[in-house]
Design a protein around this motif. Structure first.
Motif, short mmCIF file in Angstrom:
data_model
loop_
_atom_site.label_atom_id
_atom_site.label_comp_id
_atom_site.label_asym_id
_atom_site.label_seq_id
_atom_site.Cartn_x
_atom_site.Cartn_y
_atom_site.Cartn_z
N UNK A 108 27.77 10.64 26.01
CA UNK A 108 28.67 11.43 25.20
C UNK A 108 29.10 12.56 25.76
N UNK A 109 30.29 12.99 25.76
CA UNK A 109 30.88 14.10 26.26
C UNK A 109 31.38 14.86 25.17
N UNK A 110 30.90 16.28 25.23
CA UNK A 110 31.55 17.27 24.29
C UNK A 110 32.32 18.29 25.05
N UNK A 111 33.77 18.22 24.99
CA UNK A 111 34.27 19.26 25.85
C UNK A 111 34.18 20.83 24.87
N UNK A 112 34.53 21.46 25.71
CA UNK A 112 34.75 22.91 25.22
C UNK A 112 35.82 23.29 24.49
N UNK A 113 36.06 23.29 23.13
CA UNK A 113 37.39 23.48 22.51
C UNK A 113 37.31 25.03 21.76
N UNK A 114 38.69 25.38 22.20
CA UNK A 114 38.87 26.90 21.97
C UNK A 114 39.95 26.87 20.75
N UNK A 115 39.54 27.34 19.57
CA UNK A 115 40.33 27.40 18.44
C UNK A 115 40.56 28.53 17.71
N UNK A 116 41.62 28.77 17.02
CA UNK A 116 41.84 29.86 16.22
C UNK A 116 42.85 29.48 14.98
N UNK A 117 43.34 30.55 14.10
CA UNK A 117 44.25 29.85 13.17
C UNK A 117 45.72 29.27 13.61
N UNK A 118 45.89 29.20 14.87
CA UNK A 118 46.95 28.77 15.60
C UNK A 118 46.75 27.00 15.72
N UNK A 119 45.52 26.80 15.97
CA UNK A 119 45.17 25.34 16.57
C UNK A 119 44.17 25.62 17.43
N UNK A 120 44.13 24.57 18.29
CA UNK A 120 42.98 24.37 19.26
C UNK A 120 43.52 24.18 20.68
N UNK A 121 42.59 24.35 21.79
CA UNK A 121 42.98 23.99 23.14
C UNK A 121 41.81 23.58 23.80
N UNK A 122 41.71 22.52 24.51
CA UNK A 122 40.47 21.93 25.34
C UNK A 122 41.32 21.14 26.48
N UNK A 123 40.62 21.06 27.81
CA UNK A 123 40.77 19.97 28.50
C UNK A 123 40.13 18.88 28.20
N UNK A 124 41.00 18.01 28.17
CA UNK A 124 40.62 16.60 28.06
C UNK A 124 40.10 16.03 29.00
N UNK A 125 40.23 16.36 30.34
CA UNK A 125 39.72 15.71 31.37
C UNK A 125 39.82 16.80 32.44
N UNK A 126 38.84 17.06 33.49
CA UNK A 126 38.80 17.66 34.72
C UNK A 126 37.85 17.22 35.51
N UNK A 127 38.24 16.43 36.69
CA UNK A 127 37.45 15.44 37.36
C UNK A 127 36.26 16.23 37.87
N UNK A 128 36.34 17.34 38.35
CA UNK A 128 35.31 18.31 39.03
C UNK A 128 34.21 18.68 37.79
N UNK A 129 34.75 19.31 36.70
CA UNK A 129 33.80 19.52 35.39
C UNK A 129 33.11 18.13 35.16
N UNK A 130 33.90 16.88 34.99
CA UNK A 130 33.22 15.65 34.59
C UNK A 130 32.10 15.30 35.60
N UNK A 131 32.49 15.41 37.12
CA UNK A 131 31.38 14.85 37.80
C UNK A 131 30.18 15.77 37.95
N UNK A 132 30.37 17.20 37.78
CA UNK A 132 29.17 17.94 37.80
C UNK A 132 28.41 17.91 36.54
N UNK A 133 28.95 17.72 35.43
CA UNK A 133 28.20 17.71 34.37
C UNK A 133 27.60 16.27 34.25
N UNK A 134 28.30 15.33 34.55
CA UNK A 134 27.74 13.87 34.52
C UNK A 134 26.81 13.38 35.54
N UNK A 135 27.26 13.69 36.87
CA UNK A 135 26.68 13.12 38.12
C UNK A 135 27.45 12.15 38.35
#
Length: 183
Positions: free
Chosen positions: A15-42
């Motif tokens: 299970x992967x939980x991305x970092x979500x940045x949210x405020x009264x306007x809504x939210x932003x998240x990177x839905x995929x980043x190859x480098x971060x995915x490989x580093x976090x999961x192996x």
């Protein structure tokens, strides 16, 4: 990009939980980043195809896999909610025939990594759901197989309130004992 990786009962399914940045306007998240995915999961994979499916409540898709050109899948839900299931089909695995289920939703923004060698499926638990997923190989219909979603040997506890809505290929899925599997 900061990811939280949560192990499941099947060590290769994550299970992967991305970092979500949210405020009264809504939210932003990177839905995929190859480098971060490989580093976090192996997990070091190249994704070659993105798919998007929309399904109504009670639709059950799966359990699908490709016996040749197997696909790893990274799944997420952008609208609604599904109960997502992965089944280990590697005969050499101590977890052969075991499954894990995870709720993926627009609200929790979780993703699920289902590696090659596993069957995958989901049932829609909201009015409808949009499922987006990346695959590590292309779709080859001649190699696609369907494992019977209701096989008692699997014992999957699908959150259903009645009979699911199924495609013909899923109605006619193979039972585990007769299914083509991986070595």
């Amino acid at each position: 990009m900061s990811l939280t990786v949560i192990p499941t009962a099947l060590p290769e399914v994550l299970i992967i939980e991305p970092k979500v940045f949210g405020d009264e306007r809504g939210f932003f998240m990177e839905s995929f980043n190859a480098r971060a995915f490989a580093e976090a999961t192996g997990v070091h994979r190249t994704f070659v195809q993105d798919n998007h499916s929309r399904s109504a409540r009670g639709v059950l898709r799966g359990l699908h896999y490709q016996i040749q050109n197997p696909q790893g899948k990274l799944l997420r839900v952008t609208s609604g909610e599904v109960y997502d299931v992965a089944v280990d089909l590697r005969r050499s695995s101590p977890n052969f025939g075991k499954w894990v289920g995870v709720a993926l939703s627009e609200a929790n923004k979780r993703q699920l990594w289902v590696p090659e060698g596993f069957a995958h499926g989901f049932v829609v638990t909201s009015a409808f759901a949009d499922v987006l997923y990346k695959t590590t190989d292309y779709w080859y219909p001649e190699h696609e197989r369907s494992l019977l979603w209701s096989d008692p040997a699997l014992g999957i506890d699908w959150p259903l309130s009645g009979a699911p809505i199924l495609a013909q290929k899923d109605q006619n899925g193979s039972r585990l004992k007769a299914a083509e599997t991986f070595s």
